[in-house]
Scaffold this motif. Sequence first.
Motif, PDB file in Angstrom:
ATOM      1  N   LYS A 225      18.890  -3.815 -10.875  1.00  0.00           N
ATOM      2  CA  LYS A 225      19.252  -5.068 -10.236  1.00  0.00           C
ATOM      3  C   LYS A 225      18.076  -6.053 -10.233  1.00  0.00           C
ATOM      4  CE  LYS A 225      22.019  -5.975  -6.117  1.00  0.00           C
ATOM      5  NZ  LYS A 225      22.499  -5.363  -4.897  1.00  0.00           N
ATOM      6  N   TYR A 226      16.872  -5.507 -10.050  1.00  0.00           N
ATOM      7  CA  TYR A 226      15.678  -6.351  -9.939  1.00  0.00           C
ATOM      8  C   TYR A 226      14.614  -5.840 -10.912  1.00  0.00           C
ATOM      9  CZ  TYR A 226      18.160  -7.049  -5.542  1.00  0.00           C
ATOM     10  OH  TYR A 226      19.120  -7.284  -4.607  1.00  0.00           O
ATOM     11  N   GLY A 227      14.488  -6.488 -12.052  1.00  0.00           N
ATOM     12  CA  GLY A 227      13.463  -6.085 -13.009  1.00  0.00           C
ATOM     13  C   GLY A 227      13.892  -4.898 -13.855  1.00  0.00           C
ATOM     14  N   ASP A 228      12.903  -4.174 -14.392  1.00  0.00           N
ATOM     15  CA  ASP A 228      13.193  -3.114 -15.369  1.00  0.00           C
ATOM     16  C   ASP A 228      12.888  -1.712 -14.837  1.00  0.00           C
ATOM     17  OD1 ASP A 228      10.468  -3.301 -15.216  1.00  0.00           O
ATOM     18  OD2 ASP A 228      10.137  -3.653 -17.352  1.00  0.00           O
ATOM     19  N   GLN A 229      12.878  -1.563 -13.514  1.00  0.00           N
ATOM     20  CA  GLN A 229      12.633  -0.258 -12.901  1.00  0.00           C
ATOM     21  C   GLN A 229      13.247  -0.254 -11.502  1.00  0.00           C
ATOM     22  OE1 GLN A 229       8.357   0.059 -12.652  1.00  0.00           O
ATOM     23  NE2 GLN A 229       8.192  -1.594 -11.188  1.00  0.00           N
ATOM     24  N   PRO A 230      13.363   0.935 -10.877  1.00  0.00           N
ATOM     25  CA  PRO A 230      13.920   0.974  -9.518  1.00  0.00           C
ATOM     26  C   PRO A 230      13.088   0.118  -8.557  1.00  0.00           C
ATOM     27  CG  PRO A 230      13.769   3.187 -10.440  1.00  0.00           C
ATOM     28  CD  PRO A 230      13.052   2.278 -11.390  1.00  0.00           C
ATOM     29  N   ILE A 231      13.756  -0.556  -7.636  1.00  0.00           N
ATOM     30  CA  ILE A 231      13.070  -1.460  -6.694  1.00  0.00           C
ATOM     31  C   ILE A 231      12.082  -0.697  -5.809  1.00  0.00           C
ATOM     32  CG2 ILE A 231      14.899  -1.399  -4.943  1.00  0.00           C
ATOM     33  CD1 ILE A 231      12.791  -4.498  -5.982  1.00  0.00           C
ATOM     34  N   ARG A 232      12.326   0.590  -5.526  1.00  0.00           N
ATOM     35  CA  ARG A 232      11.392   1.343  -4.700  1.00  0.00           C
ATOM     36  C   ARG A 232      10.026   1.457  -5.375  1.00  0.00           C
ATOM     37  NH1 ARG A 232      10.452   5.904  -7.022  1.00  0.00           N
ATOM     38  NH2 ARG A 232      11.992   6.742  -8.439  1.00  0.00           N
ATOM     39  N   ILE A 233      10.001   1.486  -6.710  1.00  0.00           N
ATOM     40  CA  ILE A 233       8.736   1.517  -7.446  1.00  0.00           C
ATOM     41  C   ILE A 233       8.081   0.143  -7.396  1.00  0.00           C
ATOM     42  CG2 ILE A 233       7.700   1.780  -9.749  1.00  0.00           C
ATOM     43  CD1 ILE A 233       9.880   3.920 -10.300  1.00  0.00           C
ATOM     44  N   THR A 234       8.885  -0.900  -7.561  1.00  0.00           N
ATOM     45  CA  THR A 234       8.377  -2.273  -7.520  1.00  0.00           C
ATOM     46  C   THR A 234       7.726  -2.576  -6.174  1.00  0.00           C
ATOM     47  OG1 THR A 234      10.096  -2.936  -9.077  1.00  0.00           O
ATOM     48  CG2 THR A 234       9.008  -4.700  -7.830  1.00  0.00           C
ATOM     49  N   THR A 235       8.327  -2.118  -5.071  1.00  0.00           N
ATOM     50  CA  THR A 235       7.756  -2.426  -3.750  1.00  0.00           C
ATOM     51  C   THR A 235       6.344  -1.849  -3.619  1.00  0.00           C
ATOM     52  OG1 THR A 235       8.846  -0.513  -2.730  1.00  0.00           O
ATOM     53  CG2 THR A 235       9.972  -2.627  -2.539  1.00  0.00           C
ATOM     54  N   VAL A 236       6.133  -0.646  -4.132  1.00  0.00           N
ATOM     55  CA  VAL A 236       4.800  -0.032  -4.082  1.00  0.00           C
ATOM     56  C   VAL A 236       3.825  -0.847  -4.938  1.00  0.00           C
ATOM     57  CG1 VAL A 236       3.420   2.000  -4.679  1.00  0.00           C
ATOM     58  CG2 VAL A 236       5.649   2.292  -3.586  1.00  0.00           C
ATOM     59  N   GLN A 237       4.274  -1.271  -6.115  1.00  0.00           N
ATOM     60  CA  GLN A 237       3.408  -2.068  -6.993  1.00  0.00           C
ATOM     61  C   GLN A 237       3.044  -3.400  -6.351  1.00  0.00           C
ATOM     62  OE1 GLN A 237       5.753  -2.094 -10.572  1.00  0.00           O
ATOM     63  NE2 GLN A 237       4.709  -0.284 -11.378  1.00  0.00           N
ATOM     64  N   VAL A 238       3.960  -4.000  -5.612  1.00  0.00           N
ATOM     65  CA  VAL A 238       3.668  -5.258  -4.921  1.00  0.00           C
ATOM     66  C   VAL A 238       2.569  -5.038  -3.882  1.00  0.00           C
ATOM     67  CG1 VAL A 238       4.611  -7.008  -3.349  1.00  0.00           C
ATOM     68  CG2 VAL A 238       5.920  -6.311  -5.366  1.00  0.00           C
ATOM     69  N   VAL A 239       2.677  -3.957  -3.099  1.00  0.00           N
ATOM     70  CA  VAL A 239       1.635  -3.640  -2.111  1.00  0.00           C
ATOM     71  C   VAL A 239       0.286  -3.490  -2.816  1.00  0.00           C
ATOM     72  CG1 VAL A 239       0.789  -1.885  -0.493  1.00  0.00           C
ATOM     73  CG2 VAL A 239       3.194  -2.541  -0.451  1.00  0.00           C
ATOM     74  N   GLU A 240       0.302  -2.765  -3.923  1.00  0.00           N
ATOM     75  CA  GLU A 240      -0.928  -2.451  -4.640  1.00  0.00           C
ATOM     76  C   GLU A 240      -1.524  -3.665  -5.355  1.00  0.00           C
ATOM     77  OE1 GLU A 240      -2.230   1.501  -7.050  1.00  0.00           O
ATOM     78  OE2 GLU A 240      -0.323   0.611  -7.616  1.00  0.00           O
ATOM     79  N   GLN A 241      -0.688  -4.384  -6.084  1.00  0.00           N
ATOM     80  CA  GLN A 241      -1.190  -5.432  -6.978  1.00  0.00           C
ATOM     81  C   GLN A 241      -1.243  -6.818  -6.352  1.00  0.00           C
ATOM     82  OE1 GLN A 241       1.394  -4.908 -10.365  1.00  0.00           O
ATOM     83  NE2 GLN A 241       0.700  -2.803 -10.669  1.00  0.00           N
ATOM     84  N   GLN A 242      -0.282  -7.149  -5.502  1.00  0.00           N
ATOM     85  CA  GLN A 242      -0.250  -8.497  -4.928  1.00  0.00           C
ATOM     86  C   GLN A 242      -1.021  -8.602  -3.618  1.00  0.00           C
ATOM     87  OE1 GLN A 242       1.015 -10.858  -6.847  1.00  0.00           O
ATOM     88  NE2 GLN A 242       1.574  -9.221  -8.260  1.00  0.00           N
ATOM     89  N   PHE A 243      -1.147  -7.486  -2.904  1.00  0.00           N
ATOM     90  CA  PHE A 243      -1.767  -7.535  -1.576  1.00  0.00           C
ATOM     91  C   PHE A 243      -2.980  -6.621  -1.463  1.00  0.00           C
ATOM     92  CE2 PHE A 243       2.617  -8.974  -0.921  1.00  0.00           C
ATOM     93  CZ  PHE A 243       2.383 -10.181  -0.287  1.00  0.00           C
ATOM     94  N   GLY A 244      -3.512  -6.182  -2.581  1.00  0.00           N
ATOM     95  CA  GLY A 244      -4.756  -5.410  -2.566  1.00  0.00           C
ATOM     96  C   GLY A 244      -4.644  -4.054  -1.903  1.00  0.00           C
TER      97      GLY A 244
END
Length: 123
Positions: free
Chosen positions: A11-30
Amino acid sequence: MMSAKSNRTYKYGDQPIRITTVQVVEQQFGGAATAKQVDDYLRKLFPHYKDDTWLNLVVNTVNCNRSYWSFNKTARRTDDVTHRHHEYDRLFKRGNIFEIYQPSVHGIWELYQDQQGNGVTVK
């Protein structure tokens, strides 16, 4: 032998959203963010975003009650990198902040099965 590419669409991007949320914490918010920060970011990234960001973070959090999901009913230690569900042991919750989980900082956590077959988190 060629690997079969999954025809799964997300639904959102090319992977499960649960993986994306972790990447956002890691990459966008340090490496540390609130659910609201992640939610606000995802709403900008995906205008049609309506998922429950809080639950997508909790499912990956070692010190939250996350046994609702079948893969978190499986007994394991968070330092067992060979476990098939190790990918869900990604975050640690401190107050309302979700941080990238680091065993050396946050300790080793364990999911064990209780008598009803539910996963229970212990440190």
